[in-house]
Design an enzyme around this catalytic site. Sequence first.
Site, PDB file in Angstrom:
ATOM      1  N   GLY A  44       0.717  -1.199   0.141  1.00 29.26           N
ATOM      2  CA  GLY A  44       0.171  -0.177  -0.093  1.00 29.26           C
ATOM      3  C   GLY A  44       0.684   1.207   0.073  1.00 29.26           C
ATOM      4  N   GLU A  99       4.345   4.276   5.855  1.00 30.73           N
ATOM      5  CA  GLU A  99       3.140   3.475   5.764  1.00 30.73           C
ATOM      6  C   GLU A  99       1.862   4.243   5.384  1.00 30.73           C
ATOM      7  OE1 GLU A  99       1.628   0.889   5.392  1.00 30.73           O
ATOM      8  OE2 GLU A  99       1.018   0.048   7.510  1.00 30.73           O
ATOM      9  N   ASP A 100       0.995   3.565   4.487  1.00 29.13           N
ATOM     10  CA  ASP A 100       0.057   4.211   3.895  1.00 29.13           C
ATOM     11  C   ASP A 100      -0.961   4.761   4.772  1.00 29.13           C
ATOM     12  OD1 ASP A 100      -0.958   1.646   4.715  1.00 29.13           O
ATOM     13  OD2 ASP A 100      -1.610   0.949   2.633  1.00 29.13           O
ATOM     14  N   ASP A 103      -4.279   2.533  11.030  1.00 30.78           N
ATOM     15  CA  ASP A 103      -6.099   2.147  11.200  1.00 30.78           C
ATOM     16  C   ASP A 103      -5.990   1.569  12.912  1.00 30.78           C
ATOM     17  OD1 ASP A 103      -8.742   1.710  10.665  1.00 30.78           O
ATOM     18  OD2 ASP A 103      -8.324  -0.159  10.281  1.00 30.78           O
ATOM     19  N   LYS A 131      -6.441   7.228  10.799  1.00 31.75           N
ATOM     20  CA  LYS A 131      -7.855   6.929  11.199  1.00 31.75           C
ATOM     21  C   LYS A 131      -7.923   6.822  12.711  1.00 31.75           C
ATOM     22  CE  LYS A 131      -9.249   4.012   7.451  1.00 31.75           C
ATOM     23  NZ  LYS A 131     -10.320   2.955   7.371  1.00 31.75           N
ATOM     24  N   PHE A 152     -13.599   3.647   4.565  1.00 25.23           N
ATOM     25  CA  PHE A 152     -12.622   2.741   4.019  1.00 25.23           C
ATOM     26  C   PHE A 152     -12.229   3.411   2.610  1.00 25.23           C
ATOM     27  CE2 PHE A 152     -10.790  -0.668   1.527  1.00 25.23           C
ATOM     28  CZ  PHE A 152     -10.138  -1.389   2.513  1.00 25.23           C
ATOM     29  N   VAL A 153     -11.055   3.631   2.625  1.00 23.98           N
ATOM     30  CA  VAL A 153     -10.547   4.231   1.285  1.00 23.98           C
ATOM     31  C   VAL A 153      -9.665   3.524   0.520  1.00 23.98           C
ATOM     32  CG1 VAL A 153     -10.629   6.844   2.537  1.00 23.98           C
ATOM     33  CG2 VAL A 153      -8.603   5.507   2.985  1.00 23.98           C
ATOM     34  N   ARG A 165      -5.566   0.355  -6.674  1.00 26.78           N
ATOM     35  CA  ARG A 165      -4.339   0.847  -6.098  1.00 26.78           C
ATOM     36  C   ARG A 165      -3.757   2.025  -7.101  1.00 26.78           C
ATOM     37  NH1 ARG A 165      -2.109  -2.180  -2.126  1.00 26.78           N
ATOM     38  NH2 ARG A 165      -2.199  -4.592  -2.093  1.00 26.78           N
TER      39      ARG A 165
HETATM   40  P1  IMP Z   1      -3.699  -1.554  11.050  1.00 26.05           P
HETATM   41  O1  IMP Z   1      -2.652  -2.753  11.684  1.00 26.05           O
HETATM   42  O2  IMP Z   1      -5.072  -1.767  11.405  1.00 26.05           O
HETATM   43  O3  IMP Z   1      -3.125  -0.186  11.533  1.00 26.05           O
HETATM   44  O4  IMP Z   1      -3.980  -1.690   9.355  1.00 26.05           O
HETATM   45  C1  IMP Z   1      -3.215  -0.927   8.763  1.00 26.05           C
HETATM   46  C2  IMP Z   1      -3.097  -1.598   7.228  1.00 26.05           C
HETATM   47  O5  IMP Z   1      -4.557  -2.041   6.942  1.00 26.05           O
HETATM   48  C3  IMP Z   1      -2.857  -0.513   6.319  1.00 26.05           C
HETATM   49  O6  IMP Z   1      -1.442  -0.935   5.712  1.00 26.05           O
HETATM   50  C4  IMP Z   1      -3.777  -0.905   5.050  1.00 26.05           C
HETATM   51  O7  IMP Z   1      -3.060  -2.079   4.311  1.00 26.05           O
HETATM   52  C5  IMP Z   1      -4.925  -1.394   5.793  1.00 26.05           C
HETATM   53  N1  IMP Z   1      -6.019  -0.416   5.763  1.00 26.05           N
HETATM   54  C6  IMP Z   1      -6.592  -0.101   6.803  1.00 26.05           C
HETATM   55  N2  IMP Z   1      -7.551   0.855   6.533  1.00 26.05           N
HETATM   56  C7  IMP Z   1      -7.525   1.093   5.072  1.00 26.05           C
HETATM   57  C8  IMP Z   1      -8.486   1.538   4.265  1.00 26.05           C
HETATM   58  O8  IMP Z   1      -9.492   2.315   4.595  1.00 26.05           O
HETATM   59  N3  IMP Z   1      -8.184   1.209   2.991  1.00 26.05           N
HETATM   60  C9  IMP Z   1      -7.282   0.279   2.739  1.00 26.05           C
HETATM   61  N4  IMP Z   1      -6.602  -0.280   3.465  1.00 26.05           N
HETATM   62  C10 IMP Z   1      -6.541  -0.079   4.891  1.00 26.05           C
HETATM   63 MG    MG Z   2      -1.153  -2.305   3.910  1.00 20.41          MG
END
Ligand code: IMP
Ligand code: MG
Length: 175
Positions: A44, A99-100, A103, A131, A152-153, A165
């Site tokens: 991402g 990181e993208d 979350d 987020k 969700f983006v 992507r």
């Molecule tokens: P976390 O471990 O829950 O913080 O998740 C982070 C990962 O979840 C990111 O690297 C994304 O790949 C994916 N992710 C979280 N939210 C989104 C979203 O809104 N769209 C697409 N991918 C997301």
């Molecule tokens: Mg990711």
Amino acid sequence: MDRSKVRVLLPAEKIQARIRELGAQISNDYPDGRPIYLICILKGAVMFHADLARAIDRSVRMDFIGISSYGKNKTSSGEVRLTKDLDTSIEGADVLIIEDIVDSGITLSYLKHVLEQRRPRSVRIAALLDKPERRLRPVEVAYVGFTIPDEFVVGYGLDYAEEYRNLRDICILDP
Ligand code: IMP
Ligand code: MG
């Protein structure tokens, strides 16, 4: 790719303008001389990694790490796996994880812990999107592009089931 399911949240020009600001800030924060190790979290963050690297006026190294926590779903499984390791040693290095989106924070808190065990000089995080409403694990993000609502983006590297992507804008995917 079904474009009728997406609407623009952050247009490409706005993303690029913010990345220029982040690049200037990072160049200002890191001394000249030592390279900054820009670690891209696949897949991402590839677009952000490539654009941010060009916005930083310092010597950089580019490396990639693969982590999987999501599968095909929109919510984190809570399970994190290293799927591809770095090619280079980061011992004594100034590491900037790219990181993208942050979350739940599960991915980044796991990765930061893994990388810190390799004795880098410093580890910071740059995330294009945050987020904060969804956070389960606390994680300190030094550089945030945009704070966004709990939607969700997709686009600019972010996917839903590997699709979208290559959109230039960041878009909300309608349920
Ligand atoms: P976390 O471990 O829950 O913080 O998740 C982070 C990962 O979840 C990111 O690297 C994304 O790949 C994916 N992710 C979280 N939210 C989104 C979203 O809104 N769209 C697409 N991918 C997301
Ligand atoms: Mg990711």
